[in-house]
Design a protein around this motif. Structure first.
Motif, PDB file in Angstrom:
ATOM      1  N   GLU A 210       0.801  -1.198   0.059  1.00  0.00           N
ATOM      2  CA  GLU A 210      -0.027  -0.166   0.019  1.00  0.00           C
ATOM      3  C   GLU A 210       0.888   1.435  -0.055  1.00  0.00           C
ATOM      4  O   GLU A 210       0.808   2.022   1.124  1.00  0.00           O
ATOM      5  CB  GLU A 210      -0.803  -0.009   1.156  1.00  0.00           C
ATOM      6  CG  GLU A 210      -2.059  -1.194   1.223  1.00  0.00           C
ATOM      7  CD  GLU A 210      -3.094  -0.926   2.294  1.00  0.00           C
ATOM      8  OE1 GLU A 210      -3.097   0.184   3.090  1.00  0.00           O
ATOM      9  OE2 GLU A 210      -3.996  -1.561   2.128  1.00  0.00           O
ATOM     10  N   ASN A 268      -3.721  -1.047  -2.330  1.00  0.00           N
ATOM     11  CA  ASN A 268      -5.039  -0.622  -2.241  1.00  0.00           C
ATOM     12  C   ASN A 268      -5.158   0.542  -3.053  1.00  0.00           C
ATOM     13  O   ASN A 268      -5.406   1.507  -2.881  1.00  0.00           O
ATOM     14  CB  ASN A 268      -5.495  -0.359  -0.641  1.00  0.00           C
ATOM     15  CG  ASN A 268      -4.768   0.938   0.020  1.00  0.00           C
ATOM     16  OD1 ASN A 268      -3.675   1.076  -0.448  1.00  0.00           O
ATOM     17  ND2 ASN A 268      -5.260   1.635   0.606  1.00  0.00           N
ATOM     18  N   GLU A 451      -3.853  -1.331  15.200  1.00  0.00           N
ATOM     19  CA  GLU A 451      -4.079  -0.890  13.931  1.00  0.00           C
ATOM     20  C   GLU A 451      -3.556   0.597  13.734  1.00  0.00           C
ATOM     21  O   GLU A 451      -4.401   1.660  13.904  1.00  0.00           O
ATOM     22  CB  GLU A 451      -5.933  -0.722  14.213  1.00  0.00           C
ATOM     23  CG  GLU A 451      -6.676  -0.044  12.897  1.00  0.00           C
ATOM     24  CD  GLU A 451      -6.291  -0.496  11.356  1.00  0.00           C
ATOM     25  OE1 GLU A 451      -5.643  -1.566  11.455  1.00  0.00           O
ATOM     26  OE2 GLU A 451      -6.578   0.163  10.664  1.00  0.00           O
TER      27      GLU A 451
HETATM   28  C1  PNW Z   1      -4.390  -1.114   5.439  1.00  0.00           C
HETATM   29  N1  PNW Z   1      -7.588   4.328   4.699  1.00  0.00           N
HETATM   30  O1  PNW Z   1      -4.435  -0.029   5.785  1.00  0.00           O
HETATM   31  C2  PNW Z   1      -3.197  -1.953   5.779  1.00  0.00           C
HETATM   32  O2  PNW Z   1      -2.658  -2.739   5.124  1.00  0.00           O
HETATM   33  C3  PNW Z   1      -3.493  -2.727   7.252  1.00  0.00           C
HETATM   34  O3  PNW Z   1      -1.951  -2.926   7.775  1.00  0.00           O
HETATM   35  C4  PNW Z   1      -4.378  -2.241   8.118  1.00  0.00           C
HETATM   36  O4  PNW Z   1      -4.679  -2.572   9.451  1.00  0.00           O
HETATM   37  C5  PNW Z   1      -5.772  -2.436   7.464  1.00  0.00           C
HETATM   38  O5  PNW Z   1      -5.735  -1.988   6.129  1.00  0.00           O
HETATM   39  C6  PNW Z   1      -6.905  -1.742   7.887  1.00  0.00           C
HETATM   40  O6  PNW Z   1      -6.786  -0.459   8.368  1.00  0.00           O
HETATM   41  C7  PNW Z   1      -5.185   0.950   5.420  1.00  0.00           C
HETATM   42  O7  PNW Z   1      -7.401   5.433   5.449  1.00  0.00           O
HETATM   43  C8  PNW Z   1      -5.015   2.171   6.381  1.00  0.00           C
HETATM   44  O8  PNW Z   1      -8.325   4.341   3.559  1.00  0.00           O
HETATM   45  C9  PNW Z   1      -5.984   3.238   6.027  1.00  0.00           C
HETATM   46  C10 PNW Z   1      -6.716   3.211   4.824  1.00  0.00           C
HETATM   47  C11 PNW Z   1      -6.920   1.964   4.191  1.00  0.00           C
HETATM   48  C12 PNW Z   1      -6.143   0.735   4.506  1.00  0.00           C
END
Ligand code: PNW
Length: 491
Positions: A210, A268, A451
């Motif tokens: 990501e 993502n 998290e």
């Molecule tokens: C992902 N947003 O993070 C990560 O790969 C994981 O480590 C994390 O725990 C998981 O999703 C859940 O959050 C994100 O703000 C962090 O859109 C932030 C976002 C999306 C994904």
């Protein structure tokens, strides 16, 4: 159908004996009424997956391991950040987290109990190179070697992420982290070393997890480590160094790993979900997907920065060479897509597409950003297959936060998470049924964990973790997922 008729057939359907022939059922009675077709039998599996589809769970090192000072591990930027007051929820840190560093055998046993055949974990760079570069730390490698052995013994195929945000602090101090391409080079050396050491048992490596999360949240808004707010030109250069690091790592892994090792990244990416199914909105969603990911996935897949991006950034655009672009777009074997919240896109005459901001009433999970858009999973898989011709796709993360509580009977009834997962899985099924090459799926996450800035306030696990005792308690979603895996179908 008249009201009367529908009431009558309703009564029949749920079984006259249960509620009396003419009575209108109460909500409670309905909840426990067997389906007329099968009198308590499960429905036939409408959403059956191909036999070779693979199910698993995902975690990341800093979020689950703990053992922050053990085995010769050096500090990472997340240690520094979480130990800085005001940066994380209640100033909590990943010092102990799920203590998976010590409990990993138990955690692999949980996976085995679910019937999982794949597990996505990440290697902590500062365990392997405590200073970021230089001499590898044998104890660090040993931990991952034991972890991988444990998986293999349990019949679980390891999928390894090399960078899930825990950059060695030494590289932040020396080079400003990803602000310098020295860090990109160091990453390639580290990635090549790990692939050389583990590719006898690990067949899939993801370079970076990501880009947008750790760069934009870490270097633009500053809510993630290292907590910087760079000006646009420096930010774009940092983005460039990160995709360059990915490309250099792909090359290093290919040079050092056993033949047949598959390499890719887990992103993502912003996937445009068409507001509805018409040609014009779908076209807009495809263009939107390319433009919105211009600094990351699009340049990796297309080997150049889109004109729209360079024009938009003007003098702040990144500085790069033709050779950089070649490296960045080194062919990948596999793409991991992390799918959470949808981005709705519509057709627009002027720009070809427009992002539609969600109304405040849009349904969401416990994380305020986590809008519920199950069809986004279908579109994400379809877009990467159709736009970039990806032939091997894994959903490397999908899942949600929920306000989980332990009920008086000791169970965690996370019906909202089950609802969330079921609907995303139905859309995954649609993608697979239409022939898009998704070959496996990882739930985020196996268990509650650190998290990031939300620390232990938000829970994403299908296992509940009691952080006082480190006890893992299966939630309803774990039972659901076990049944999905057992029947190879959405249940
Ligand atoms: C992902 N947003 O993070 C990560 O790969 C994981 O480590 C994390 O725990 C998981 O999703 C859940 O959050 C994100 O703000 C962090 O859109 C932030 C976002 C999306 C994904």
């Amino acid at each position: 159908m008249s009201t009367n008729l529908s009431r009558r057939s309703f009564g029949k359907r749920i079984g006259a004996a249960a509620i009396g022939a003419s009575a209108i059922p109460t909500a409670a009675e309905l909840a426990f009424a067997p389906h007329a077709a099968g009198q308590g039998q499960p429905q036939p599996d409408f959403y059956k997956f191909p036999d070779n589809f693979r199910w698993g769970c995902a975690t990341a090192a800093y979020q689950v391991e703990g053992g922050a000072k053990e085995g010769g591990r050096g500090p990472s930027i997340w240690d520094s950040f979480s130990h800085t007051p005001g940066k994380t929820y209640k100033n909590e840190t990943g010092d102990v987290a799920d203590d998976d560093y010590h409990l990993y055998k138990e955690d692999i046993a949980l996976l085995k109990g679910l019937g999982a055949k794949i597990y996505r974990f990440s290697v902590s760079w500062p365990r392997i190179f405590p200073e970021g570069t230089g001499k590898p730390n044998p104890q660090g490698l040993d931990f991952y070697s034991r972890l991988v052995d444990e998986m293999v013994a349990a019949g679980i195929d390891p999928f390894c992420t090399l960078f899930h945000w825990d950059l060695p602090q030494a590289l932040q101090d020396k080079y400003g982290g990803w602000q310098s391409r020295e860090t990109s080079k160091a990453f390639a050396d580290y990635a090549g070393y790990v692939a050389e050491q583990l590719s006898d048992r690990v067949k899939h490596f993801f370079t970076i997890n990501e880009f947008s999360s750790f760069i934009d949240l870490g270097y633009r808004t500053g809510v993630f480590a290292p907590g910087l707010q760079l000006a646009p030109a420096a930010l774009n250069q940092t983005r460039h160094n990160a995709v360059l690091a990915h490309g250099l790592a792909v090359q290093a892994i290919r040079a050092k790993a056993r033949p047949g090792t598959k390499v890719g990244l887990a992103e993502n990416f912003i996937s445009g979900t068409p507001v509805f199914n018409t040609e014009e909105h779908i076209k807009a969603s495809e263009l939107g997907t390319r433009v919105l990911n211009a600094p990351y996935l699009t340049v990796i897949m297309e080997g150049k920065y889109m004109e729209q991006y360079l024009e938009h950034e003007g003098a702040n655009a990144p500085k790069f060479t033709a050779e950089d672009l070649k490296v960045i777009s080194s062919p990948i074997d596999v793409l991991g897509i992390n799918v959470y919240n949808p981005t709705y896109v519509r057709a627009d005459e002027k720009h070809g597409f427009a992002v539609v901001p969600p109304p405040s009433s849009f349904p969401r999970m416990a994380s305020p950003w986590l809008l519920i858009g199950p069809e986004g999973l279908y579109w994400a898989a379809r877009h990467v297959a159709q736009i970039w011709g990806i032939k091997d796709i894994y959903v490397t993360e999908n899942g949600c936060s929920s306000a989980d509580v332990i009920a008086p009977d000791g169970h965690v009834y996370d019906t909202d998470r089950v609802m969330f997962l079921r609907n995303y899985l139905i859309n995954l099924h649609r993608a697979v049924a239409e022939g898009f090459p998704v070959h496996g799926y990882f739930v985020w996450s196996l268990m509650d964990n650190f998290e990031w800035a939300d620390a232990y306030n938000l829970r994403f696990g299908i296992y509940y973790v009691d952080y006082k005792t480190e006890k893992r308690i299966p939630k309803l979603s774990a039972s659901f997922y076990r049944e999905v895996i057992r029947r190879n179908a959405v249940v």
